[in-house]
Design a protein around this motif. Sequence first.
Motif, PDB file in Angstrom:
ATOM      1  N   SER A  76       0.812  -1.147  -0.025  1.00  0.00           N
ATOM      2  CA  SER A  76      -0.039  -0.028   0.316  1.00  0.00           C
ATOM      3  C   SER A  76       0.884   1.219  -0.177  1.00  0.00           C
ATOM      4  N   LEU A  77       2.087   1.259   0.267  1.00  0.00           N
ATOM      5  CA  LEU A  77       2.906   2.352   0.311  1.00  0.00           C
ATOM      6  C   LEU A  77       3.152   2.824  -0.928  1.00  0.00           C
ATOM      7  N   ILE A  78       3.370   2.011  -2.066  1.00  0.00           N
ATOM      8  CA  ILE A  78       3.776   2.373  -3.263  1.00  0.00           C
ATOM      9  C   ILE A  78       2.587   3.226  -3.897  1.00  0.00           C
ATOM     10  N   PRO A  79       1.232   2.859  -3.917  1.00  0.00           N
ATOM     11  CA  PRO A  79       0.547   3.871  -4.480  1.00  0.00           C
ATOM     12  C   PRO A  79       0.229   5.158  -3.665  1.00  0.00           C
ATOM     13  N   LEU A  80       0.427   5.059  -2.147  1.00  0.00           N
ATOM     14  CA  LEU A  80       0.318   6.187  -1.452  1.00  0.00           C
ATOM     15  C   LEU A  80       1.349   7.256  -1.706  1.00  0.00           C
ATOM     16  N   SER A  81       2.765   6.717  -1.921  1.00  0.00           N
ATOM     17  CA  SER A  81       3.769   7.501  -2.439  1.00  0.00           C
ATOM     18  C   SER A  81       3.678   7.973  -3.870  1.00  0.00           C
ATOM     19  N   GLY A  82       2.977   7.118  -4.736  1.00  0.00           N
ATOM     20  CA  GLY A  82       2.658   7.689  -6.106  1.00  0.00           C
ATOM     21  C   GLY A  82       1.659   8.691  -6.150  1.00  0.00           C
ATOM     22  N   LEU A  83       0.632   8.728  -5.108  1.00  0.00           N
ATOM     23  CA  LEU A  83      -0.370   9.855  -4.911  1.00  0.00           C
ATOM     24  C   LEU A  83       0.455  11.120  -4.464  1.00  0.00           C
ATOM     25  N   TYR A  84       1.253  10.887  -3.455  1.00  0.00           N
ATOM     26  CA  TYR A  84       1.931  12.128  -3.110  1.00  0.00           C
ATOM     27  C   TYR A  84       2.646  12.816  -4.306  1.00  0.00           C
ATOM     28  N   PHE A  85       3.387  11.944  -5.063  1.00  0.00           N
ATOM     29  CA  PHE A  85       4.263  12.558  -6.295  1.00  0.00           C
ATOM     30  C   PHE A  85       2.972  13.101  -7.220  1.00  0.00           C
ATOM     31  N   LEU A  86       1.842  12.931  -7.231  1.00  0.00           N
ATOM     32  CA  LEU A  86       1.004  13.547  -8.387  1.00  0.00           C
ATOM     33  C   LEU A  86       0.484  14.929  -7.622  1.00  0.00           C
ATOM     34  N   LEU A  87       0.531  14.773  -6.391  1.00  0.00           N
ATOM     35  CA  LEU A  87       0.079  16.238  -5.475  1.00  0.00           C
ATOM     36  C   LEU A  87       1.113  17.122  -5.531  1.00  0.00           C
ATOM     37  N   GLU A  88       2.468  16.802  -5.381  1.00  0.00           N
ATOM     38  CA  GLU A  88       3.539  17.551  -5.065  1.00  0.00           C
ATOM     39  C   GLU A  88       4.714  17.293  -5.577  1.00  0.00           C
ATOM     40  N   GLN A  89       4.585  17.190  -7.147  1.00  0.00           N
ATOM     41  CA  GLN A  89       5.900  16.644  -7.791  1.00  0.00           C
ATOM     42  C   GLN A  89       7.300  17.495  -7.722  1.00  0.00           C
ATOM     43  N   ARG A  90       7.082  18.694  -7.534  1.00  0.00           N
ATOM     44  CA  ARG A  90       8.296  19.290  -7.142  1.00  0.00           C
ATOM     45  C   ARG A  90       9.094  19.133  -5.677  1.00  0.00           C
ATOM     46  N   GLN A  91       8.218  19.046  -4.924  1.00  0.00           N
ATOM     47  CA  GLN A  91       8.702  18.624  -3.487  1.00  0.00           C
ATOM     48  C   GLN A  91       9.232  17.225  -3.411  1.00  0.00           C
ATOM     49  N   PHE A  92       8.461  16.294  -4.002  1.00  0.00           N
ATOM     50  CA  PHE A  92       8.955  14.898  -4.385  1.00  0.00           C
ATOM     51  C   PHE A  92      10.247  14.871  -4.996  1.00  0.00           C
ATOM     52  N   LEU A  93      10.500  15.458  -5.951  1.00  0.00           N
ATOM     53  CA  LEU A  93      11.643  15.477  -6.604  1.00  0.00           C
ATOM     54  C   LEU A  93      12.856  16.068  -5.795  1.00  0.00           C
ATOM     55  N   ARG A  94      12.466  17.155  -5.251  1.00  0.00           N
ATOM     56  CA  ARG A  94      13.598  18.002  -4.602  1.00  0.00           C
ATOM     57  C   ARG A  94      13.978  17.060  -3.359  1.00  0.00           C
ATOM     58  N   THR A  95      13.046  16.148  -2.959  1.00  0.00           N
ATOM     59  CA  THR A  95      13.386  15.350  -1.581  1.00  0.00           C
ATOM     60  C   THR A  95      14.773  14.593  -2.065  1.00  0.00           C
ATOM     61  N   PHE A  96      14.716  13.951  -3.353  1.00  0.00           N
ATOM     62  CA  PHE A  96      15.734  13.105  -3.890  1.00  0.00           C
ATOM     63  C   PHE A  96      16.837  13.657  -4.641  1.00  0.00           C
TER      64      PHE A  96
END
Length: 444
Positions: A76-96
């Motif tokens: 379940s962590l995979i779709p949850l992380s994917g949903l967050y990526f859709l909501l805040e793509q820039r923040q997601f990419l900045r983290t990594f």
Amino acid sequence: MAIQDASIARDYYQGSHRRRTASRWRVRRDVLAKLVLTVAFYAALWRATSMWYGLPANFDDGAAVDPLPMKLMLYSLIPLSGLYFLLEQRQFLRTFSRISPLIGIVAISCLTSIVFSIDRGASLKGLAAVIVLAVPPLLFRARYGNVEAFRILGRFAIAAAFINVLYTVAFPQFAIMRGSYAGMVKGAFYHKNTLGQFCSVSFVCLLSTQKQGRLRYSTLIRWAAMLCLLALIVATKSSTAVVLTMFGSVMLYAIRIIHVYPNRLFRSFVVALLFVLVGFAASFIYLGVASAVAEAFGKDLTFSGRTNIWEQLLPLIWDKPITGYGFAMFRQPEVMEEYVKVTFDARSTHNTYLELALNIGIPGIAAWVLFLVTRLFKKMTIVESDREESGVRRKEIVIIILIMLGSMTEAGMMLAPFILWPHTVIALSELRPRLLANRRPREA
């Protein structure tokens, strides 16, 4: 003229409406993003503990270490992380986007070990589980900071403390171990050692070095949870957990004394001196406190046969010093049975450093240990103006130290989808919340 005025007015109100709509969407998106990350964070913590009802008290009963609900929670962590990526793509990419070069070496070592693994399927599954379990805590830490992250850790620790005490009272046939570990409490965990490790680190998470204000119900609940954690630590009869709890509590207050001095150069000198002193004192602590605690639980300085396992596994490192045997290989029971011959059932290497050297090779473990030491030194010497954030940083330092010490006698404490991996990810991270990202950028 009237027509022109009407056109201007229409454009003005339409623009204002679009701005209000965009603003409402941003608010809703932020709320939804926090909800998604919080749910994913709690799910990662629960999955790491693998607490569940009915795990047998005797290993001979043949229970699965990873029940089906735990597998579903991991997935379940995979779709949850994917949903967050859709909501805040820039923040997601900045983290990594800011990865330490040492972590890059560790990642290359892990991937290389999979190529030369004796079981590529098991290695791939192991690495995927580690990554999936690390993403939600890292995203939450990067988005909301270490203070908010430790609030989540504290709430989870309080809930887990009460749950395990009640579970032990209600279901002693599952919570109290039998066989060779007869009488030792494991609660809703799979093994009593994992319960001890979790309680030790959770106790430090709940400790407060700040001056207490007016007594509140939340403070009473926290104190009650801490008493439950101490009772569980004693009930596990884990000498490692007892020593780590004592050492962690002392270290938390000792580091506070260092942080009184704002000069970073002075802190660096004190920290370097402490590293030397701790290195010399480690042998005395081992021979003194550890020996006394072990004897109190009916054990000895061989750590209940661990040294016998280490003597058989150490020579194997030099057979594959660069690539290792494959990521997560020496967490597989069949691999341990093939390479270790002892009178009891050796289910792990009982040493995380040895396990990682066997799994990913010497370059990988060397880079990982160097990353831990450099990140620890950096956290200890940094000058933090915010008192609350400084207090949390001290807890991060202690957690890193406890995990490094506990790894000497327990397996799977680092780079493994187990009990303290989310804590390790949060403690090692240096990412600032998004609002501070441009002002004080940090490495991931």
